[in-house]
Design a protein around this motif. Structure first.
Motif, short mmCIF file in Angstrom:
data_model
loop_
_atom_site.label_atom_id
_atom_site.label_comp_id
_atom_site.label_asym_id
_atom_site.label_seq_id
_atom_site.Cartn_x
_atom_site.Cartn_y
_atom_site.Cartn_z
N THR A 88 34.40 40.57 45.83
CA THR A 88 33.54 39.45 46.17
C THR A 88 34.33 38.43 46.99
O THR A 88 35.55 38.52 47.13
N ASN A 89 33.63 37.43 47.50
CA ASN A 89 34.29 36.34 48.23
C ASN A 89 35.26 35.56 47.35
O ASN A 89 36.09 34.80 47.85
N GLN A 117 42.73 32.75 46.81
CA GLN A 117 41.48 33.14 46.18
C GLN A 117 40.69 31.88 45.85
O GLN A 117 41.21 30.79 45.91
N ARG A 118 39.45 32.05 45.53
CA ARG A 118 38.56 30.90 45.39
C ARG A 118 38.26 30.55 43.94
O ARG A 118 37.24 29.93 43.64
N LYS A 138 28.51 35.28 41.57
CA LYS A 138 28.48 36.09 42.79
C LYS A 138 27.50 35.51 43.81
O LYS A 138 27.79 35.47 45.02
N ALA A 139 26.36 35.06 43.33
CA ALA A 139 25.36 34.50 44.26
C ALA A 139 25.90 33.27 44.97
O ALA A 139 25.71 33.11 46.19
N ASP A 140 26.60 32.42 44.22
CA ASP A 140 27.10 31.19 44.82
C ASP A 140 28.29 31.44 45.74
O ASP A 140 28.35 30.91 46.85
N ASP A 178 27.84 32.00 50.98
CA ASP A 178 28.37 31.41 52.20
C ASP A 178 29.87 31.70 52.25
O ASP A 178 30.38 32.45 51.43
N ASP A 179 30.55 31.10 53.20
CA ASP A 179 31.98 31.36 53.32
C ASP A 179 32.79 30.08 53.11
O ASP A 179 33.86 29.92 53.68
N ARG A 180 32.28 29.18 52.25
CA ARG A 180 32.98 27.90 52.05
C ARG A 180 33.02 27.46 50.59
O ARG A 180 33.44 26.36 50.29
#
Length: 403
Positions: free
Chosen positions: A8-9, A23-24, A328-330, A334-336
């Motif tokens: 995931t992002n 990582q985020r 995952k949805a959040d 987007d990419d931020r």
């Protein structure tokens, strides 16, 4: 073991200010009352933060850190208003940097919910935007301490902005922090100014939305010039009813108030002063307490429509684990977007790797959050490892100043 989140992002790098975060997943501000009695960071805190920086390229945000004595005190909360505090924090940021990670200092002023008794011992008043108590219990505590709440003067407000916040931000840079996050959430001082339930002033810092938001925006403008906007962030909780906030029950709807604030922040970005990130608390939590799903009101979607920069979202992202559909949805929407965890970071020092690999999370123990000893603080191991310790000894181990 379940499927991990590596694809995931959440595990995609993101640039925050001038730094690349690997990582985020962010360690959210997690107040745990483990500083020394004089508010200097402690040996317990050093180990705690170092352990949670173990995955290189991580971002950690300090627990709420007091900007000054007069901003409102609690026992065993760290401060950053003097040289000793700076030296203590420097040992912690050095340890975090040694592991290849980054750290933000969350600057905090408590206002009317500070300890009236502790303030009294320092010869200081319990202060607030308006002379209003959070509850009958808080009123009783203040009166018992002989320290009733009073409204700040405009001169004092200017002092808190241009002396206390500026000094704390400069100290944070000297202490080696990579960012400064302004705590303007959950019914503490700056949130008290923003919201009509706690701000009944009729001067330059109360009344209209523009005047209620003035203190926050003055701090943002001052610190953007002092340390650089790219090192500055702010935390908001539009829907929290913690500590006497009214949220959607208030005379002014939170979307109205917080849309103004966020729009002003975006205007500053458009003029070349881009903040590092905007931290927003989801309505699934009310400070450190989960909100029943039937009682959840509101959405922060309006903020994501107004704010174009990096966003840090916080608020019970483990409610649907191990599927993590909401997370995952959040994060993939987007990419931020970054996602912050607090409670599960307490009991899982290796939380990032557990989420990456889909490893079982160790449950947190809420009764041990706000006690001033080491048991339940540095006694949780990383996955597959064991710690050798005597529980009774750790319950007797109190924080010792790093300086």
């Amino acid at each position: 073991m379940t499927a991990g989140l590596e694809n995931t992002n959440l595990f995609k790098p993101i640039t925050i200010g001038k730094n690349k975060i690997n990582q985020r997943i962010v360690f959210a501000p997690t107040t745990r009352l483990r500083a020394a009695d004089d508010h200097t960071p402690s040996d317990l805190m050093l180990q705690h933060y170092s352990d949670r920086a173990q995955t290189p390229g991580s971002l950690l945000i300090s627990e709420a850190t007091l900007i000054s004595l007069r901003a409102g005190l609690y026992p065993n909360i760290p401060g950053i208003w003097n040289d000793k505090h700076v030296q203590g924090w420097k040992k912690i940021t050095d340890a975090v940097h040694a592991r290849g990670s980054y750290m933000a200092c969350q600057l905090w002023s408590a206002g009317r919910v500070g300890s009236p008794e502790l303030l009294k011992k320092h010869g200081l008043d319990l202060i607030s935007p308006s002379a209003l108590y959070e509850s009958e219990d808080s009123k009783k505590a203040a009166e018992t301490a002989g320290n009733p709440v009073r409204a700040l003067t405009e001169e004092e407000i200017k002092g808190i902005i241009y002396e206390d916040y500026k000094n704390a931000a400069i100290n944070a840079m000297e202490a080696g922090f990579d960012y400064v996050e302004i705590h303007s959430a959950h019914g503490y001082m700056l949130d008290q100014f923003l919201q009509p339930a706690t701000n009944q002033r009729t001067d330059n810092y109360g009344g209209s939305i523009e005047k209620r938001a003035r203190i926050v925006l003055e701090i943002i403008d001052l610190l953007s010039d002092t340390i650089g906007a790219e090192k500055l962030a702010i935390r908001l909780s539009p829907w929290a009813k913690f500590q006497g906030m009214k949220a959607e029950e208030d005379t002014v709807h939170p979307i109205t108030t917080f849309s103004y604030v966020v729009n002003e922040l975006q205007k500053r970005t458009n003029n070349g002063k881009q903040l590092a990130y905007l931290s927003i608390v989801e309505p699934r939590v009310n400070n450190n307490i989960d909100v029943n799903f039937s009682d959840i009101v509101g959405s922060n979607d309006f903020i994501k429509q107004l704010w174009k920069g990096a966003i840090l979202q916080t608020g019970n992202y483990t409610y649907d684990s191990p599927e993590f559909k909401g997370l995952k949805a959040d994060v993939d929407g987007d990419d931020r977007t970054m996602i912050a965890f607090s409670r599960y970071f307490t009991s899982n020092p290796d939380l990032i790797e557990r989420l990456r690999k889909g490893l079982k999370l160790t449950p947190y123990v809420r009764p041990l959050f706000y006690v001033a000893h080491n048991y339940g603080y540095n006694t949780f191991p990383s996955y597959g490892k064991e710690l050798q310790f005597d529980p009774e000894t750790e319950k007797e181990r109190r924080p010792v100043s790093l300086i």
